[in-house]
Design a protein around this motif. Structure first.
Motif, PDB file in Angstrom:
ATOM      1  N   VAL A 130      18.595  -0.795  -9.671  1.00 46.99           N
ATOM      2  CA  VAL A 130      17.465  -0.092 -10.426  1.00 46.99           C
ATOM      3  C   VAL A 130      16.126  -0.649  -9.784  1.00 46.99           C
ATOM      4  O   VAL A 130      15.433  -0.001  -9.530  1.00 46.99           O
ATOM      5  N   GLY A 131      16.098  -1.833  -9.770  1.00 49.29           N
ATOM      6  CA  GLY A 131      14.847  -2.648  -9.153  1.00 49.29           C
ATOM      7  C   GLY A 131      14.756  -2.133  -7.603  1.00 49.29           C
ATOM      8  O   GLY A 131      13.696  -2.006  -7.139  1.00 49.29           O
ATOM      9  N   GLU A 132      15.718  -2.272  -6.882  1.00 45.28           N
ATOM     10  CA  GLU A 132      15.679  -1.713  -5.643  1.00 45.28           C
ATOM     11  C   GLU A 132      15.144  -0.611  -5.345  1.00 45.28           C
ATOM     12  O   GLU A 132      14.302  -0.155  -4.358  1.00 45.28           O
ATOM     13  N   LYS A 133      15.629   0.441  -6.082  1.00 44.87           N
ATOM     14  CA  LYS A 133      15.198   1.884  -6.128  1.00 44.87           C
ATOM     15  C   LYS A 133      13.848   1.993  -6.331  1.00 44.87           C
ATOM     16  O   LYS A 133      12.983   2.703  -5.763  1.00 44.87           O
ATOM     17  N   LYS A 134      13.379   1.302  -7.451  1.00 43.58           N
ATOM     18  CA  LYS A 134      11.822   1.361  -7.766  1.00 43.58           C
ATOM     19  C   LYS A 134      11.111   0.826  -6.581  1.00 43.58           C
ATOM     20  O   LYS A 134       9.836   1.284  -6.619  1.00 43.58           O
ATOM     21  N   ALA A 135      11.513  -0.376  -6.217  1.00 48.40           N
ATOM     22  CA  ALA A 135      10.581  -0.955  -4.952  1.00 48.40           C
ATOM     23  C   ALA A 135      10.640   0.052  -3.722  1.00 48.40           C
ATOM     24  O   ALA A 135       9.479   0.135  -3.447  1.00 48.40           O
ATOM     25  N   ILE A 136      11.542   0.654  -3.414  1.00 45.13           N
ATOM     26  CA  ILE A 136      11.529   1.490  -2.249  1.00 45.13           C
ATOM     27  C   ILE A 136      10.699   2.645  -2.640  1.00 45.13           C
ATOM     28  O   ILE A 136       9.746   3.247  -1.809  1.00 45.13           O
ATOM     29  N   THR A 137      10.773   3.424  -3.722  1.00 43.41           N
ATOM     30  CA  THR A 137      10.118   4.485  -4.415  1.00 43.41           C
ATOM     31  C   THR A 137       8.545   4.156  -4.497  1.00 43.41           C
ATOM     32  O   THR A 137       7.629   4.710  -3.951  1.00 43.41           O
ATOM     33  N   LYS A 138       8.119   2.884  -5.020  1.00 47.18           N
ATOM     34  CA  LYS A 138       6.764   2.592  -4.823  1.00 47.18           C
ATOM     35  C   LYS A 138       6.241   2.266  -3.799  1.00 47.18           C
ATOM     36  O   LYS A 138       5.079   2.649  -3.155  1.00 47.18           O
ATOM     37  N   PHE A 139       6.961   1.872  -2.706  1.00 46.92           N
ATOM     38  CA  PHE A 139       6.448   1.691  -1.236  1.00 46.92           C
ATOM     39  C   PHE A 139       6.281   3.028  -0.595  1.00 46.92           C
ATOM     40  O   PHE A 139       5.237   2.929   0.127  1.00 46.92           O
ATOM     41  N   VAL A 140       7.264   3.944  -0.707  1.00 42.54           N
ATOM     42  CA  VAL A 140       7.254   5.161  -0.244  1.00 42.54           C
ATOM     43  C   VAL A 140       5.764   5.983  -0.871  1.00 42.54           C
ATOM     44  O   VAL A 140       4.908   6.579   0.085  1.00 42.54           O
ATOM     45  N   ASP A 141       5.775   5.824  -2.094  1.00 42.04           N
ATOM     46  CA  ASP A 141       4.415   6.578  -2.718  1.00 42.04           C
ATOM     47  C   ASP A 141       3.172   5.791  -2.190  1.00 42.04           C
ATOM     48  O   ASP A 141       2.322   6.573  -1.986  1.00 42.04           O
ATOM     49  N   TYR A 142       3.252   4.267  -1.949  1.00 40.40           N
ATOM     50  CA  TYR A 142       1.952   4.012  -1.489  1.00 40.40           C
ATOM     51  C   TYR A 142       1.795   4.322   0.037  1.00 40.40           C
ATOM     52  O   TYR A 142       0.620   4.869   0.362  1.00 40.40           O
ATOM     53  N   LEU A 143       2.741   4.356   1.032  1.00 42.99           N
ATOM     54  CA  LEU A 143       2.583   4.929   2.337  1.00 42.99           C
ATOM     55  C   LEU A 143       2.128   6.446   2.286  1.00 42.99           C
ATOM     56  O   LEU A 143       1.142   6.849   2.931  1.00 42.99           O
ATOM     57  N   ASP A 144       2.620   7.234   1.344  1.00 46.26           N
ATOM     58  CA  ASP A 144       2.269   8.597   1.022  1.00 46.26           C
ATOM     59  C   ASP A 144       0.714   8.634   0.782  1.00 46.26           C
ATOM     60  O   ASP A 144       0.051   9.472   1.426  1.00 46.26           O
ATOM     61  N   SER A 145       0.250   7.943  -0.145  1.00 48.12           N
ATOM     62  CA  SER A 145      -1.177   7.895  -0.611  1.00 48.12           C
ATOM     63  C   SER A 145      -2.054   7.261   0.724  1.00 48.12           C
ATOM     64  O   SER A 145      -3.032   7.788   0.504  1.00 48.12           O
ATOM     65  N   ALA A 146      -1.463   6.582   1.329  1.00 50.73           N
ATOM     66  CA  ALA A 146      -2.417   5.773   2.270  1.00 50.73           C
ATOM     67  C   ALA A 146      -2.692   6.983   3.471  1.00 50.73           C
ATOM     68  O   ALA A 146      -3.766   6.894   4.353  1.00 50.73           O
ATOM     69  N   LYS A 147      -1.780   8.002   3.656  1.00 51.71           N
ATOM     70  CA  LYS A 147      -2.089   9.040   4.681  1.00 51.71           C
ATOM     71  C   LYS A 147      -3.467   9.802   4.602  1.00 51.71           C
ATOM     72  O   LYS A 147      -3.967  10.069   5.434  1.00 51.71           O
ATOM     73  N   GLY A 148      -3.888   9.857   3.224  1.00 56.67           N
ATOM     74  CA  GLY A 148      -5.165  10.373   3.048  1.00 56.67           C
ATOM     75  C   GLY A 148      -5.063  11.806   3.023  1.00 56.67           C
ATOM     76  O   GLY A 148      -5.429  13.090   2.944  1.00 56.67           O
TER      77      GLY A 148
END
Length: 73
Positions: free
Chosen positions: A55-73
């Motif tokens: 569960v922790g690994e999945k959350k970490a990946i999701t948070k990282f992907v969400d961060y990258l998506d939001s950084a695209k602008g």
């Protein structure tokens, strides 16, 4: 209740461990998790109970992907 619902028997220590892991996985802050577990410091709680989980690994990946998506602008 355990037999009736075909549940795994869990010791009080196992229940405590499960409770601690679930608090960490649901992002309960370490200070409040430590207080709930009766630990003198949040570092003790993190050292004892924080480890990689599915569960922790999945959350970490999701948070990282969400961060990258939001950084695209």
């Amino acid at each position: 209740m355990i037999r009736k619902n075909d549940l795994k028997n869990i010791t009080p220590h196992g229940f405590r461990h499960t409770h601690a892991i679930l608090m960490i996985e649901t992002c309960v802050d370490p200070v409040n998790a430590a207080k709930r577990l009766g630990h003198a410091s949040s570092q003790l709680t993190l050292d004892t109970y924080s480890h990689s989980t599915v569960v922790g690994e999945k959350k970490a990946i999701t948070k990282f992907v969400d961060y990258l998506d939001s950084a695209k602008g």
